[in-house]
Design a protein around this motif. Structure first.
Motif, PDB file in Angstrom:
ATOM      1  N   SER A   1       0.831  -1.206   0.000  1.00 40.78           N
ATOM      2  CA  SER A   1       0.000   0.000   0.000  1.00 40.78           C
ATOM      3  C   SER A   1       0.864   1.255   0.000  1.00 40.78           C
ATOM      4  O   SER A   1       1.843   1.343   0.754  1.00 40.78           O
ATOM      5  N   PHE A   2       0.491   2.186  -0.846  1.00 38.96           N
ATOM      6  CA  PHE A   2       1.131   3.501  -0.881  1.00 38.96           C
ATOM      7  C   PHE A   2       0.022   4.528  -1.113  1.00 38.96           C
ATOM      8  O   PHE A   2      -0.614   4.524  -2.158  1.00 38.96           O
ATOM      9  N   GLU A   3      -0.213   5.376  -0.097  1.00 38.30           N
ATOM     10  CA  GLU A   3      -1.281   6.376  -0.175  1.00 38.30           C
ATOM     11  C   GLU A   3      -2.627   5.731  -0.561  1.00 38.30           C
ATOM     12  O   GLU A   3      -3.355   6.220  -1.423  1.00 38.30           O
ATOM     13  N   LYS A   4      -2.931   4.616   0.100  1.00 34.78           N
ATOM     14  CA  LYS A   4      -4.205   3.899  -0.055  1.00 34.78           C
ATOM     15  C   LYS A   4      -4.407   3.278  -1.435  1.00 34.78           C
ATOM     16  O   LYS A   4      -5.522   2.904  -1.802  1.00 34.78           O
ATOM     17  N   GLU A   5      -3.335   3.163  -2.197  1.00 33.94           N
ATOM     18  CA  GLU A   5      -3.352   2.457  -3.470  1.00 33.94           C
ATOM     19  C   GLU A   5      -2.329   1.328  -3.383  1.00 33.94           C
ATOM     20  O   GLU A   5      -1.412   1.370  -2.556  1.00 33.94           O
ATOM     21  N   SER A   6      -2.463   0.315  -4.234  1.00 34.48           N
ATOM     22  CA  SER A   6      -1.540  -0.820  -4.222  1.00 34.48           C
ATOM     23  C   SER A   6      -0.595  -0.750  -5.417  1.00 34.48           C
ATOM     24  O   SER A   6      -1.043  -0.552  -6.557  1.00 34.48           O
ATOM     25  N   PHE A   7       0.699  -0.932  -5.154  1.00 33.37           N
ATOM     26  CA  PHE A   7       1.712  -0.876  -6.200  1.00 33.37           C
ATOM     27  C   PHE A   7       2.699  -2.028  -6.038  1.00 33.37           C
ATOM     28  O   PHE A   7       2.875  -2.572  -4.953  1.00 33.37           O
ATOM     29  N   GLU A   8       3.345  -2.373  -7.152  1.00 35.57           N
ATOM     30  CA  GLU A   8       4.305  -3.476  -7.168  1.00 35.57           C
ATOM     31  C   GLU A   8       5.599  -3.074  -6.454  1.00 35.57           C
ATOM     32  O   GLU A   8       6.097  -1.952  -6.619  1.00 35.57           O
ATOM     33  N   VAL A   9       6.138  -4.010  -5.686  1.00 38.45           N
ATOM     34  CA  VAL A   9       7.449  -3.846  -5.050  1.00 38.45           C
ATOM     35  C   VAL A   9       8.229  -5.135  -5.271  1.00 38.45           C
ATOM     36  O   VAL A   9       7.639  -6.189  -5.533  1.00 38.45           O
ATOM     37  N   PRO A  10       9.558  -5.098  -5.185  1.00 36.22           N
ATOM     38  CA  PRO A  10      10.337  -6.335  -5.378  1.00 36.22           C
ATOM     39  C   PRO A  10       9.946  -7.389  -4.352  1.00 36.22           C
ATOM     40  O   PRO A  10       9.658  -7.063  -3.191  1.00 36.22           O
ATOM     41  N   ILE A  11       9.963  -8.643  -4.753  1.00 37.03           N
ATOM     42  CA  ILE A  11       9.587  -9.727  -3.854  1.00 37.03           C
ATOM     43  C   ILE A  11      10.471  -9.750  -2.611  1.00 37.03           C
ATOM     44  O   ILE A  11      10.012 -10.047  -1.500  1.00 37.03           O
ATOM     45  N   LEU A  12      11.753  -9.428  -2.767  1.00 40.66           N
ATOM     46  CA  LEU A  12      12.668  -9.350  -1.623  1.00 40.66           C
ATOM     47  C   LEU A  12      12.946  -7.889  -1.287  1.00 40.66           C
ATOM     48  O   LEU A  12      14.094  -7.451  -1.193  1.00 40.66           O
ATOM     49  N   TYR A  13      11.875  -7.125  -1.080  1.00 34.17           N
ATOM     50  CA  TYR A  13      12.026  -5.684  -0.847  1.00 34.17           C
ATOM     51  C   TYR A  13      12.797  -5.384   0.435  1.00 34.17           C
ATOM     52  O   TYR A  13      13.477  -4.345   0.537  1.00 34.17           O
ATOM     53  N   GLN A  14      12.718  -6.283   1.431  1.00 35.10           N
ATOM     54  CA  GLN A  14      13.473  -6.037   2.671  1.00 35.10           C
ATOM     55  C   GLN A  14      14.974  -6.043   2.393  1.00 35.10           C
ATOM     56  O   GLN A  14      15.718  -5.227   2.944  1.00 35.10           O
ATOM     57  N   GLU A  15      15.418  -6.970   1.539  1.00 31.16           N
ATOM     58  CA  GLU A  15      16.838  -7.021   1.186  1.00 31.16           C
ATOM     59  C   GLU A  15      17.248  -5.760   0.429  1.00 31.16           C
ATOM     60  O   GLU A  15      18.332  -5.210   0.648  1.00 31.16           O
ATOM     61  N   TYR A  16      16.383  -5.312  -0.488  1.00 34.54           N
ATOM     62  CA  TYR A  16      16.660  -4.075  -1.232  1.00 34.54           C
ATOM     63  C   TYR A  16      16.820  -2.899  -0.271  1.00 34.54           C
ATOM     64  O   TYR A  16      17.776  -2.110  -0.380  1.00 34.54           O
ATOM     65  N   LEU A  17      15.894  -2.757   0.664  1.00 36.64           N
ATOM     66  CA  LEU A  17      15.933  -1.615   1.580  1.00 36.64           C
ATOM     67  C   LEU A  17      17.120  -1.693   2.533  1.00 36.64           C
ATOM     68  O   LEU A  17      17.763  -0.669   2.828  1.00 36.64           O
ATOM     69  N   LYS A  18      17.436  -2.885   3.016  1.00 35.47           N
ATOM     70  CA  LYS A  18      18.586  -3.029   3.911  1.00 35.47           C
ATOM     71  C   LYS A  18      19.873  -2.698   3.177  1.00 35.47           C
ATOM     72  O   LYS A  18      20.758  -2.028   3.730  1.00 35.47           O
ATOM     73  N   ASN A  19      20.000  -3.163   1.944  1.00 35.63           N
ATOM     74  CA  ASN A  19      21.178  -2.862   1.141  1.00 35.63           C
ATOM     75  C   ASN A  19      21.304  -1.371   0.886  1.00 35.63           C
ATOM     76  O   ASN A  19      22.397  -0.799   0.908  1.00 35.63           O
ATOM     77  N   THR A  20      20.165  -0.706   0.658  1.00 30.93           N
ATOM     78  CA  THR A  20      20.166   0.713   0.296  1.00 30.93           C
ATOM     79  C   THR A  20      20.293   1.633   1.503  1.00 30.93           C
ATOM     80  O   THR A  20      21.031   2.622   1.468  1.00 30.93           O
TER      81      THR A  20
END
Length: 300
Positions: A262-281
């Motif tokens: 969810s982003f601003e009450k809408e649904s959008f695609e995120v990477p399946i391993l988004y936690q790894e992406y965010l931790k890396n970034t």
């Protein structure tokens, strides 16, 4: 010209972190927005800007769903979705990323759809556009960027970054892109950026040289390097046309599929391993930054 360009790169390799990153040419420039059709006179509020951006993102989502294109929320937009379910409160932009083939397909599709006010800005289709990634703009709005070359008919935008393949030994490749990125950004300034008194002669010399070459020279070199490694056959991928100070390289498995957040009450695609992406970034991405760092930044 090629040998001179290599010499310039070698000079900037030396000063990349210690000198150029301390100048002000790549962050915190002011943005003013207004509606071109005078529905709104003067600058827009932060909430109005976010509404225009979100509507543009919804249009991108519609195209991607219709034509089966892969896209993912990126950078602070993905962080905002995870940590705040929407915009980071002190941020005011939207970023997405797309594998190179889907990215280029989107750039082809948008003009053919002939939307009445959404338009893609990209290099080299727009001659005054000095960025290495595309922007979906709302042409009902106007944007004035201080201290940078003017981009005609620039409106409020969503940033769209291509995801490119990386070599298994990626540090040298990434470093070359960082240096070219800094030179490209510096070349977009019609006036020399402010810097410290001690660094002024060095930055002045670098600025004069990159202005002779022009931003298109550096954009072209970055594009050639970025396309060198195919996304689909690489073990690692990156938004390498917009390299950060921290090496942001990701295992391709991070993007093997997607899920909805969810982003601003809408649904959008995120990477399946988004936690790894965010931790890396971002490292500990759920930890809020210090109050003094909670400001919006726009890179040249």
């Amino acid at each position: 010209q090629k040998s001179f360009g290599r010499m310039l790169e070698n000079v900037l390799y030396v000063y990349n972190d210690n000198v150029i990153s301390k100048t002000k040419y790549y962050e915190n420039y002011e943005l003013k927005f207004e509606f071109a059709d005078h529905v709104k006179i003067g600058g827009l509020s932060e909430q109005e800007i976010k509404k225009v951006e979100l509507d543009a993102l919804l249009y991108i989502r519609k195209i991607c769903q219709q034509y089966h294109l892969r896209y993912y929320l990126a950078w602070g937009t993905l962080l905002g979705a995870v940590r705040h379910k929407g915009f980071i409160p002190w941020d005011d932009d939207i970023d997405i990323m797309m594998p190179r083939s889907d990215y280029e397909r989107l750039l082809e599709l948008v003009p053919s759809l002939r939307h009445s006010y959404y338009k893609i800005l990209s290099n080299p289709k727009n001659e005054d556009y000095y960025y290495t990634h595309a922007k979906m703009i709302d042409t009902r709005t106007l944007c004035v960027e201080n201290d940078l070359q003017t981009i005609q008919n620039m409106g409020i935008w969503v940033d769209i970054f291509p995801l490119d393949g990386m070599p298994d030994k990626f540090k040298i490749h990434y470093f070359k892109m960082r240096v070219l990125h800094r030179m490209r950004a510096l070349s977009a300034h019609p006036k020399m950026p402010e810097t410290s008194f001690m660094m002024t002669p060095i930055i002045y010399l670098a600025w004069k040289i990159v202005r002779i070459f022009g931003f298109q020279f550096f954009v072209n070199r970055m594009e050639r390097l970025a396309r060198k490694y195919a996304y689909e056959s690489s073990n690692y991928v990156s938004n390498v046309v917009e390299p950060e100070a921290k090496i942001c390289i990701y295992r391709k498995e991070v993007f093997d599929s997607s899920l909805l957040l969810s982003f601003e009450k809408e649904s959008f695609e995120v990477p399946i391993l988004y936690q790894e992406y965010l931790k890396n970034t971002y490292g500990d991405y759920m930890q809020l930054p210090p109050v003094e760092q909670r400001v919006a930044k726009h890179d040249a």
